[in-house]
Design a protein around this motif. Structure first.
Motif, PDB file in Angstrom:
ATOM      1  N   ALA A  33       3.176  13.004   1.862  1.00 14.89           N
ATOM      2  CA  ALA A  33       3.613  14.200   1.130  1.00 14.89           C
ATOM      3  C   ALA A  33       2.682  15.377   1.375  1.00 14.89           C
ATOM      4  O   ALA A  33       3.065  16.535   1.147  1.00 14.89           O
ATOM      5  CB  ALA A  33       3.688  13.903  -0.368  1.00 14.89           C
ATOM      6  N   ASN A  34       1.485  15.093   1.852  1.00 13.29           N
ATOM      7  CA  ASN A  34       0.516  16.152   2.151  1.00 13.29           C
ATOM      8  C   ASN A  34       0.366  16.388   3.650  1.00 13.29           C
ATOM      9  O   ASN A  34      -0.660  16.888   4.116  1.00 13.29           O
ATOM     10  CB  ASN A  34      -0.831  15.811   1.517  1.00 13.29           C
ATOM     11  N   THR A  83      -4.371  20.294  -1.407  1.00 10.32           N
ATOM     12  CA  THR A  83      -4.946  20.829  -2.643  1.00 10.32           C
ATOM     13  C   THR A  83      -4.509  20.025  -3.872  1.00 10.32           C
ATOM     14  O   THR A  83      -5.043  20.240  -4.963  1.00 10.32           O
ATOM     15  CB  THR A  83      -4.537  22.303  -2.843  1.00 10.32           C
ATOM     16  N   ARG A  84      -3.551  19.114  -3.688  1.00  8.64           N
ATOM     17  CA  ARG A  84      -3.106  18.286  -4.819  1.00  8.64           C
ATOM     18  C   ARG A  84      -2.522  16.965  -4.308  1.00  8.64           C
ATOM     19  O   ARG A  84      -1.626  16.958  -3.465  1.00  8.64           O
ATOM     20  CB  ARG A  84      -2.049  19.013  -5.646  1.00  8.64           C
ATOM     21  N   PHE A  85      -3.068  15.871  -4.806  1.00  9.79           N
ATOM     22  CA  PHE A  85      -2.529  14.543  -4.533  1.00  9.79           C
ATOM     23  C   PHE A  85      -1.876  14.031  -5.813  1.00  9.79           C
ATOM     24  O   PHE A  85      -2.522  13.998  -6.858  1.00  9.79           O
ATOM     25  CB  PHE A  85      -3.629  13.555  -4.132  1.00  9.79           C
ATOM     26  N   GLU A  86      -0.615  13.639  -5.738  1.00 11.94           N
ATOM     27  CA  GLU A  86       0.057  13.016  -6.869  1.00 11.94           C
ATOM     28  C   GLU A  86       0.262  11.546  -6.552  1.00 11.94           C
ATOM     29  O   GLU A  86       0.739  11.200  -5.471  1.00 11.94           O
ATOM     30  CB  GLU A  86       1.398  13.701  -7.156  1.00 11.94           C
ATOM     31  N   ILE A  87      -0.089  10.674  -7.482  1.00 12.10           N
ATOM     32  CA  ILE A  87      -0.073   9.240  -7.201  1.00 12.10           C
ATOM     33  C   ILE A  87       0.383   8.445  -8.427  1.00 12.10           C
ATOM     34  O   ILE A  87      -0.007   8.763  -9.552  1.00 12.10           O
ATOM     35  CB  ILE A  87      -1.483   8.758  -6.742  1.00 12.10           C
ATOM     36  N   GLY A 125      -9.210  15.668  11.301  1.00 13.90           N
ATOM     37  CA  GLY A 125     -10.594  16.068  11.104  1.00 13.90           C
ATOM     38  C   GLY A 125     -10.865  16.881   9.866  1.00 13.90           C
ATOM     39  O   GLY A 125     -11.986  17.364   9.662  1.00 13.90           O
ATOM     40  N   LYS A 126      -9.859  17.051   8.993  1.00 16.21           N
ATOM     41  CA  LYS A 126     -10.084  17.846   7.787  1.00 16.21           C
ATOM     42  C   LYS A 126      -9.112  17.404   6.699  1.00 16.21           C
ATOM     43  O   LYS A 126      -8.142  16.692   6.943  1.00 16.21           O
ATOM     44  CB  LYS A 126      -9.894  19.333   8.074  1.00 16.21           C
ATOM     45  N   VAL A 127      -9.398  17.836   5.461  1.00 21.06           N
ATOM     46  CA  VAL A 127      -8.522  17.573   4.333  1.00 21.06           C
ATOM     47  C   VAL A 127      -8.023  18.916   3.828  1.00 21.06           C
ATOM     48  O   VAL A 127      -8.746  19.650   3.151  1.00 21.06           O
ATOM     49  CB  VAL A 127      -9.262  16.817   3.208  1.00 21.06           C
ATOM     50  N   ALA A 128      -6.776  19.241   4.179  1.00 15.34           N
ATOM     51  CA  ALA A 128      -6.222  20.546   3.819  1.00 15.34           C
ATOM     52  C   ALA A 128      -5.474  20.508   2.497  1.00 15.34           C
ATOM     53  O   ALA A 128      -5.140  21.552   1.932  1.00 15.34           O
ATOM     54  CB  ALA A 128      -5.289  21.032   4.927  1.00 15.34           C
ATOM     55  N   ILE A 178       0.840  -1.194   0.000  1.00 11.62           N
ATOM     56  CA  ILE A 178       0.000   0.000   0.000  1.00 11.62           C
ATOM     57  C   ILE A 178       0.881   1.252   0.000  1.00 11.62           C
ATOM     58  O   ILE A 178       0.416   2.362   0.166  1.00 11.62           O
ATOM     59  CB  ILE A 178      -0.952  -0.028   1.225  1.00 11.62           C
ATOM     60  N   GLY A 179       2.197   1.046  -0.239  1.00  6.14           N
ATOM     61  CA  GLY A 179       3.172   2.118  -0.141  1.00  6.14           C
ATOM     62  C   GLY A 179       2.891   3.357  -0.959  1.00  6.14           C
ATOM     63  O   GLY A 179       2.995   4.484  -0.441  1.00  6.14           O
ATOM     64  N   PRO A 180       2.544   3.252  -2.259  1.00  7.86           N
ATOM     65  CA  PRO A 180       2.314   4.466  -3.044  1.00  7.86           C
ATOM     66  C   PRO A 180       1.229   5.377  -2.457  1.00  7.86           C
ATOM     67  O   PRO A 180       1.359   6.599  -2.490  1.00  7.86           O
ATOM     68  CB  PRO A 180       1.902   3.912  -4.413  1.00  7.86           C
ATOM     69  N   LEU A 181       0.168   4.780  -1.924  1.00  8.40           N
ATOM     70  CA  LEU A 181      -0.887   5.584  -1.308  1.00  8.40           C
ATOM     71  C   LEU A 181      -0.370   6.287  -0.059  1.00  8.40           C
ATOM     72  O   LEU A 181      -0.639   7.478   0.164  1.00  8.40           O
ATOM     73  CB  LEU A 181      -2.084   4.692  -0.971  1.00  8.40           C
ATOM     74  N   LEU A 182       0.386   5.570   0.762  1.00  8.04           N
ATOM     75  CA  LEU A 182       0.931   6.156   1.988  1.00  8.04           C
ATOM     76  C   LEU A 182       1.900   7.288   1.671  1.00  8.04           C
ATOM     77  O   LEU A 182       1.912   8.323   2.352  1.00  8.04           O
ATOM     78  CB  LEU A 182       1.628   5.083   2.820  1.00  8.04           C
TER      79      LEU A 182
END
Length: 420
Positions: A136-137, A161-165, A156-159, A127-131
């Protein structure tokens, strides 16, 4: 039933005929359960799958404060405050890959610590790439082995603005981040870092399900999705039958020259494994090369069917099959060669099946090690329709996605012998 118990399929000389309704889609059911849990209000999910994988997902959501009722065998009624609460204990998800990947991302919205864990097989699934993307965020994730268990410290929140996967190993990473992105405080981009993505059709399933629950997604850029900070709205949602389950019935029909009514046409499925229908329909003259990258869960079905084809078949694009519930490339190789030595070979990640129509009508003393993998058990039952003596270990493992599989075969006139 345990791994020491077996089921033997008695070969049939008659065409299999009858009507079998496949269970609901596992992939869609687990997406809809999660999105309904993230939506404020009550959602009614009809046509849903009730199996080990969806049970693990529903139990985990209940642990986080979501109310889930089950008025009948194909319905979930999900009532949520629109957010997940920190559970009192770890979330145990068995070997349910979708549940583990999806929840690992979703629980970052929880205010508190959450541990996502699974069984001995899940603890070997990467599950490494997701982690890496979550870290990174700025999300605190502890996972020493790169496989479950994973401890996530949510705020408690998602701050972000960009997820790279990198989606090359599994499209589930991409889907997990997309579903999380709609919970952001601001619009969130989900961007692929490479050109490859495993089973891209499952991302399309995710986007369709997200939109049904009120999400807004812009896909104007190739490999990048911009998800609005919309959250989710409760919705009544109809789940289509499982295309992966349908492949076994399509193949059984082809092998026996039968006619099985599934109550849904192949063209009406939206799941990527439905592409297998065209290949199955070509039997016994299947293509010489079959790319499994975009219909991964159908490959075990097609590989066993290929054993009876008129000409050899090479399966390519199988790297992702090595990190499923088991190493399916190796399991297929071993099972086919247990039926007859030399029936299959592996070249790196390619599987070569030395097809022989004369295999039908022979007798073997093959004991198929399923590795507790439902798809290995179900696909080798197809071999038993034509070859006497095929014994399949741990028949109960089909409960992961198709608890009624053996009864479905019996309803078509197939004789089964359970032992041990």
């Amino acid at each position: 039933m345990t791994a020491q118990q077996t089921v033997t399929v008695t070969p049939t000389t008659l065409p299999l005929k009858g009507r079998v309704i496949p269970p609901g889609s596992k992939s869609i059911t687990n997406r809809a359960l999660l999105l309904a849990a993230l939506a404020k209000g009550t959602s009614r999910l009809k046509g849903a799958l009730k199996s080990d994988d969806t049970r693990h997902m529903s139990v985990a959501l209940r642990q986080m404060g979501v109310t889930i009722e089950e008025p009948d065998d194909t319905t979930f009624i999900v009532t949520s405050a629109g957010h997940l609460n920190a559970p009192q204990g770890p979330l145990f998800l068995g070997n349910a890959g979708t549940a583990v990947r999806f929840l690992t991302a979703a629980v970052t919205t929880v205010d508190g610590s959450v541990t996502v864990d699974g069984d001995e097989y899940m603890r070997k699934r990467p599950i490494g790439p997701l982690l890496d993307t979550l870290r990174a965020n700025g999300i605190n994730v502890d996972c020493p082995t790169g496989c479950p268990p994973v401890r996530i410290q949510g705020n408690g929140k998602v701050a972000a603005t960009r997820f790279e996967i990198d989606g090359g190993l599994s499209s589930q990473y991409v889907s997990a981040l997309l579903m999380l992105a709609a919970c952001g405080e601001n619009p969130v981009e989900v961007a692929l870092t490479g050109d490859q993505i495993g089973a891209r059709g499952y991302v399309d399933l995710t986007l369709a399900c997200m939109r049904a629950f009120g999400a807004s997604i812009d896909v104007s850029q190739k490999g990048t999705w911009t998800v609005a900070a919309s959250g989710y709205r409760a919705n009544d949602y109809l789940i289509e039958p499982d295309a992966s389950a349908a492949t076994y019935l399509w193949a059984a029909e082809a092998l026996t020259q039968g006619r099985i009514d599934l109550d849904v046409a192949a063209k009406d499925f939206t799941q990527p494994d439905a592409k297998a229908w065209e290949v199955i329909a070509s039997f016994p003259r299947m293509p010489a090369v079959i790319d499994g990258s975009q219909m991964q869960d159908a490959i075990p079905t097609l590989a066993v069917l290929a054993a009876f084809n008129e000409t050899p078949v090479r399966f390519v694009g199988l790297a992702n099959l090595r990190v499923k519930e088991c190493d399916r490339v190796q399991a297929l190789h071993d099972g086919l060669n247990a039926i007859r030595a030399g029936l299959a070979t592996v070249e790196i990640d390619d599987l070569l099946v030395a097809s022989d129509p004369a295999l039908a009508g022979t007798t073997t003393d093959a004991l198929i090690d399923t590795h507790a993998d439902h798809r290995i058990a179900m696909c080798f039952a197809l071999a038993g329709l034509k070859v006497a003596g095929v014994r399949i270990q741990d028949p109960k493992c089909v409960g992961k996605t198709y608890p009624g599989y053996w009864k479905a075969l019996e309803s078509l006139g197939v004789s089964l012998t359970f032992a041990g």
